[in-house]
Design a protein around this motif. Sequence first.
Motif, PDB file in Angstrom:
ATOM      1  N   VAL A 297      -6.405  20.183  -5.250  1.00 38.20           N
ATOM      2  CA  VAL A 297      -4.971  20.160  -5.537  1.00 38.20           C
ATOM      3  C   VAL A 297      -4.562  18.752  -5.952  1.00 38.20           C
ATOM      4  CG1 VAL A 297      -2.660  20.545  -4.593  1.00 38.20           C
ATOM      5  CG2 VAL A 297      -4.584  21.943  -3.794  1.00 38.20           C
ATOM      6  N   GLU A 298      -3.772  18.638  -7.012  1.00 35.29           N
ATOM      7  CA  GLU A 298      -3.296  17.314  -7.420  1.00 35.29           C
ATOM      8  C   GLU A 298      -2.151  16.886  -6.508  1.00 35.29           C
ATOM      9  OE1 GLU A 298      -2.201  14.711 -11.409  1.00 35.29           O
ATOM     10  OE2 GLU A 298      -2.375  16.901 -11.547  1.00 35.29           O
ATOM     11  N   ASP A 299      -2.365  15.816  -5.759  1.00 34.03           N
ATOM     12  CA  ASP A 299      -1.363  15.324  -4.817  1.00 34.03           C
ATOM     13  C   ASP A 299      -1.790  13.925  -4.379  1.00 34.03           C
ATOM     14  OD1 ASP A 299       0.864  15.231  -3.220  1.00 34.03           O
ATOM     15  OD2 ASP A 299       0.226  16.791  -1.816  1.00 34.03           O
ATOM     16  N   GLN A 300      -0.891  13.208  -3.733  1.00 35.45           N
ATOM     17  CA  GLN A 300      -1.204  11.876  -3.229  1.00 35.45           C
ATOM     18  C   GLN A 300      -0.344  11.567  -2.021  1.00 35.45           C
ATOM     19  OE1 GLN A 300       0.108   8.618  -5.883  1.00 35.45           O
ATOM     20  NE2 GLN A 300       1.158  10.194  -7.079  1.00 35.45           N
ATOM     21  N   PRO A 301      -0.775  10.652  -1.157  1.00 33.95           N
ATOM     22  CA  PRO A 301       0.021  10.292   0.017  1.00 33.95           C
ATOM     23  C   PRO A 301       1.350   9.664  -0.397  1.00 33.95           C
ATOM     24  CG  PRO A 301      -2.222   9.448   0.184  1.00 33.95           C
ATOM     25  CD  PRO A 301      -2.054   9.922  -1.213  1.00 33.95           C
ATOM     26  N   GLN A 302       2.365   9.869   0.406  1.00 35.88           N
ATOM     27  CA  GLN A 302       3.683   9.287   0.141  1.00 35.88           C
ATOM     28  C   GLN A 302       3.727   7.860   0.691  1.00 35.88           C
ATOM     29  OE1 GLN A 302       5.991  10.898  -1.886  1.00 35.88           O
ATOM     30  NE2 GLN A 302       4.121  12.106  -2.120  1.00 35.88           N
ATOM     31  N   ILE A 303       3.016   6.990   0.011  1.00 33.79           N
ATOM     32  CA  ILE A 303       2.901   5.591   0.409  1.00 33.79           C
ATOM     33  C   ILE A 303       3.335   4.715  -0.755  1.00 33.79           C
ATOM     34  CG2 ILE A 303       1.239   3.751   0.949  1.00 33.79           C
ATOM     35  CD1 ILE A 303      -0.349   5.769   2.567  1.00 33.79           C
ATOM     36  N   ASP A 304       4.101   3.682  -0.456  1.00 34.14           N
ATOM     37  CA  ASP A 304       4.500   2.709  -1.472  1.00 34.14           C
ATOM     38  C   ASP A 304       3.277   1.860  -1.816  1.00 34.14           C
ATOM     39  OD1 ASP A 304       5.436   0.518  -2.913  1.00 34.14           O
ATOM     40  OD2 ASP A 304       7.308   0.382  -1.792  1.00 34.14           O
ATOM     41  N   GLY A 305       2.628   2.173  -2.932  1.00 34.22           N
ATOM     42  CA  GLY A 305       1.378   1.516  -3.278  1.00 34.22           C
ATOM     43  C   GLY A 305       1.515   0.033  -3.531  1.00 34.22           C
TER      44      GLY A 305
END
Length: 498
Positions: A297-305
């Motif tokens: 699944v295309e997704d990423q953590p909700q973190i300010d990179g």
Amino acid sequence: MQMKFEEYLQYDGLGLAELVKNKQVHSSELLSVALERSANINPEINAIIIPMHEHALQRTQQDLSGPFAGVPFLVKDLFQEYAGYPTSYGCQGLKRIGYIAETNAEIVNRWEQAGIVTFGRTNTPEFGIKGITEPDAWGSCKNPWNLRHNSGGSSGGSASAVAAGIVPIAGAGDGGGSIRIPASYCGLFGLKPSRGRTPWGPQMSEAMHGAAIQHVLTKTVRDSAAMLDATHGEDRSSLFTIQRPHTHYLEVIQQPPKKLKIAFNTRSSIDTPVSQDAIKAVEQTARLLESLGHEVVEDQPQIDGMQLAKDFITTWFSQFSYMLDEIQKGYPSRSGDFELDSLALAAFGAKTTAIEYIQNLTNWGQYVTQMNHFFDDYDLYLTPATATVAPKNGEVKTPNWQKPILKALLKMNKAHLLAQGKLVDQIVKENLKWVPFTQLANITGLPAMSVPLYWNEDNLPLGSQFIAPFAREDLLLQLAAQLEQAQPWFDQYSKIRI
């Protein structure tokens, strides 16, 4: 009959150890092949910088035991000390004074208990602070896939030596991607263990609050698993501890993983460019995973990179500033002992206040929480290991316009002014644009790996990075073994023609 290099190249570390165990070959014969290959190829790639041939010859005359008994090995010239042997940390000053380590690093002791035969120390950037290996002290470490390109860093010398067939396995360390970056650039398997998994003593209790960790670079998953079995666990100096797994990693990889739900992302968290090669590598890996029955699944953590990158840089520069200060207290330094970039980074770090540093560490804890929430929904997180294939030698460097400014500001003790205001973002992006994906696992202490599943049209590799929940090296290794079986990469190394 003396083993030939072509035969030597057909085995991984465990395979060579099995030959020694069955008395089909003696460890001295393996060392002879490794030394001959090194003599032929090291002048081209500049991977091995400090020989330890006498130590190796003595080892081959001993009754060695362990899973890698008799296997030729190399250690990184950074935090992997051997008592009585030179250690430079890639630094001209330490090289100049001929610094000699007084004690073995504990990770070295555990490698020796596993039976390895170390015959040299490998090239690394000065103090390991870069993602490429081009120290002034020793020169560029070339990539065996294309000598115009770099091997990466900071474990670049080890990666180059393994890819070139000098050894099947070599010591490495990872504080911001320094195992996974050279693994990606050199087409190797590179696992960064969880915070506290392997020891740092006796010289240190930890590095960068456990963000930095010791392990190896290998051609096969099973070599990495077996070496982690041999080395994991705290020592008397350890600040961080981690529970030992109930089952050996080498046993775990005999079974495929259950169906996994894996998130993937190809966008840089600091809004820097990502090459088509990196995107293709992950997309190709995603298709392979789906063919094996996993959900992707295309997704990423909700973190300010960008904030995470700044927090990484703050810790990195500050800790380096302390280390450089300690070294300078130990001996009178001269002009030219340290690289301009190192002096600048230390100057930035020295100006970090205690309050700023505590805020930075508080943010680290928030990232841990966010990743734990992310792994409530997913088993693993997939990204490119690096934003591009290996850069060319000399391509990653301080901009020429910046050098005279740095020199002037250093002379006035004001180099830290470059790290104020909007220039902070520019410095972060300039330092991490090649490798924006790896620091997340270091800050959060999570295990991560680079798996060699992609080579581009120019036959340059680029790894796929997987990050797992804390202490789940077993899951990473299990999946890696499944991928290795589905799309074998071992035969790729025979295509290296140097």
